[in-house]
Design a protein around this motif. Structure first.
Motif, short mmCIF file in Angstrom:
data_model
loop_
_atom_site.label_atom_id
_atom_site.label_comp_id
_atom_site.label_asym_id
_atom_site.label_seq_id
_atom_site.Cartn_x
_atom_site.Cartn_y
_atom_site.Cartn_z
N PRO A 33 -14.17 -0.62 -17.44
CA PRO A 33 -13.41 0.24 -16.55
C PRO A 33 -14.32 1.26 -15.89
N PRO A 34 -13.92 1.76 -14.72
CA PRO A 34 -14.78 2.73 -14.03
C PRO A 34 -15.06 3.94 -14.91
N LEU A 35 -16.31 4.35 -14.93
CA LEU A 35 -16.73 5.50 -15.72
C LEU A 35 -17.43 6.51 -14.82
N PRO A 36 -17.36 7.81 -15.18
CA PRO A 36 -16.66 8.35 -16.35
C PRO A 36 -15.14 8.30 -16.19
N HIS A 37 -14.45 8.37 -17.33
CA HIS A 37 -12.99 8.37 -17.30
C HIS A 37 -12.44 9.69 -16.79
N PHE A 38 -13.20 10.76 -16.98
CA PHE A 38 -12.79 12.10 -16.55
C PHE A 38 -14.06 12.92 -16.36
N PRO A 39 -13.98 14.08 -15.71
CA PRO A 39 -15.20 14.86 -15.45
C PRO A 39 -15.97 15.16 -16.73
N ALA A 40 -17.26 14.90 -16.68
CA ALA A 40 -18.11 15.09 -17.86
C ALA A 40 -18.60 16.52 -17.94
N LYS A 41 -18.70 17.03 -19.16
CA LYS A 41 -19.34 18.32 -19.40
C LYS A 41 -20.85 18.15 -19.53
N ALA A 42 -21.27 17.01 -20.10
CA ALA A 42 -22.69 16.75 -20.35
C ALA A 42 -23.17 15.59 -19.48
N LYS A 43 -24.23 15.83 -18.71
CA LYS A 43 -24.84 14.77 -17.92
C LYS A 43 -25.87 14.00 -18.73
N ARG A 44 -26.38 14.66 -19.76
CA ARG A 44 -27.45 14.04 -20.54
C ARG A 44 -27.34 14.52 -21.99
#
Length: 471
Positions: A33-44
């Motif tokens: 499924p398309p990722l991310p599922h929701f806005p990420a807090k951590a890019k790395r």
């Protein structure tokens, strides 16, 4: 295709691919499924894996009860049902062993930190401590495998492989997943590092971690052979890529795509890695912050600074593995060595990321595969012949940045630092939380393999530890 190669076997093989490939492509599209599922807090993510099991009792979880009962038998009610390694299973007496070092409550959070970790003590209000981690594995390899791949048996994808598979690369000239290893300066109690700790398992091979070596070229065969120019290497790789593309069209083997990608990455790294490993542009104050070992290639301090440089250049997942925390004997001498090797560089990494504005979207994790027993292994009266055994029932890790609450203390152990008393966090919960911070729902993020949908957190219940998330 060469007409001479067109025989019955080739014809039937090609026919099966022409019929099966559309269905295969449909399945592959459906399972990711398309990722991310929701806005990420951590890019790395930077995972500072302390291999061997740091003693939570000595470093973060001092107990007055242990001090009062020093040398007395651990109550049978506490030991009940204890799974033991062969190193203490035959040890009839199990006296309580309090920390031999003092410590203090630090910062506004009031987190107790041993005097063995003065630099970590300075940044406690930037850290989120989880003092209620627990698992089942009592030996190093299965415990480490479970921590880093979600299963105690080798063969599953590692955390970094899952993340790069789901989220892809941020840059084209450096690997998305880099691994660096080190050990204590005396080499006294190191653990073996198996490549499946950073393997891709059943995911495409291009998602496995790239180990950076501690001597010579960071990556093997990165330099051109003598007499081969960069232009000649480019032409050779272009020709090789065309042949591999033809092979991929013919056989539809995803590992051929991995080969193409890795050859191209190696070519790009011929320019990016020398710049990455050149510390001459680092201010003297930064080098001093990481400590004197930062100049020793392959040391933990060197690797911590490399981790920051990789993070700011776009590497998604960086896994540092430092061996030496396995203090079964000679604890009074060996534990200070480990702390001296790792305390200052770990704290410096957090400070450095924060100063550069990278900590907010970089998740840093520090911890081992388990803790150490609150009772003694060996002779409690002989400082050169006693230590602590493996202990997965309750142990401590810390995190920083990337969407976790700074200055947070979550969970607690009982009065003996033996069992979890409040707010248990299983290893699966830690993994689910890591994925959540990266914008991934661990329940929805699966990969179909041999007819089954696999996920990092496995089949047992796992939850995101929402109590430690920043608002």
């Amino acid at each position: 295709m060469n007409p001479l190669s067109l025989n019955r076997r080739t014809f039937l093989g090609g026919l099966s691919l022409s019929v099966g490939m559309p269905a295969l492509q449909t399945l592959m599209a459906a399972e990711s499924p398309p990722l991310p599922h929701f806005p990420a807090k951590a890019k790395r993510v930077i995972y500072l894996m302390q291999s061997g099991g740091p003693s939570h009792v000595d470093l973060f979880d001092d107990k007055e009860t242990l001090r009062k009962m020093q040398g007395e038998e651990m109550p049978a009610s506490i030991l009940q049902g204890l799974r033991q390694t062969t190193m203490t299973a035959g040890q009839k007496s199990k006296p309580c062993l309090a920390s031999a070092w003092d410590g203090h409550r630090r910062g506004e959070s009031g987190m107790w930190v041993s005097d063995l970790l003065p630099h970590t003590a300075e940044i406690v209000d930037d850290l989120c401590f989880v003092r209620s981690l627990h698992g089942e594995q009592i030996n190093h390899a299965p415990a480490m495998t479970h921590m880093l791949t979600g299963h105690n048996l080798p063969g599953r994808p590692s955390i970094g492989a899952w993340l790069t598979y789901g989220l892809g690369s941020m840059v084209d000239d450096l690997p998305s997943f880099v691994v660096m290893t080190s050990q204590d300066r005396q080499g006294s109690c190191g653990q073996l590092f198996f490549d499946y700790y950073w393997g891709a398992g059943f995911l495409p091979g291009k998602h496995q971690g790239v180990p950076f070596r501690s001597s010579g070229d960071p990556v093997l065969y990165l330099s051109n052979p003598k007499g081969v120019s960069r232009h000649a290497r480019r032409e050779m790789l272009d020709g090789l890529s065309e042949m591999n593309q033809f092979a991929h069209q013919r056989y539809a083997d995803p590992e051929i795509e991995t080969r193409i990608a890795q050859y191209e990455m190696a070519f790009q790294m011929q320019s990016s890695v020398p710049e990455l490993t050149d510390f001459s542009d680092e201010p003297a104050s930064v080098l001093e912050m990481y400590g004197p070992d930062v100049h020793r290639k392959g040391s933990y301090a060197y690797n911590c600074l490399m981790a920051r440089r990789l993070a700011e250049r776009g590497t998604r997942y960086i896994q540092l593995m430092h061996a030496g925390w396995d203090q079964h004997g000679n604890l009074p001498n060996q534990l200070p060595i480990q702390c001296k090797d790792t305390d200052q560089p770990s704290a410096a990494l957090v400070k450095d990321l924060k100063a550069r504005g990278l900590l907010d979207d970089t998740l840093v994790i520090w911890g081992g595969e388990f803790g150490r027993t609150p009772f003694v292994q060996g002779d409690i009266n002989n400082p050169n012949a006693h230590g602590r055994d493996h202990h997965p029932r309750a142990f401590t890790m810390w995190m920083a940045g990337g969407g976790v609450q700074p200055g947070k203390i979550h969970g607690s152990s009982d009065e003996f630092a033996f069992h979890v008393a409040e707010d248990p966090v299983h290893i699966r919960d830690l993994q689910a939380t890591l994925l959540h911070l990266c914008g991934i729902d661990h329940e929805r993020f699966t990969h179909r393999h041999q007819g089954l949908d696999f996920k990092l957190t496995g089949t047992e219940p796992a939850r995101v530890v929402k109590e430690i998330l920043a608002g």
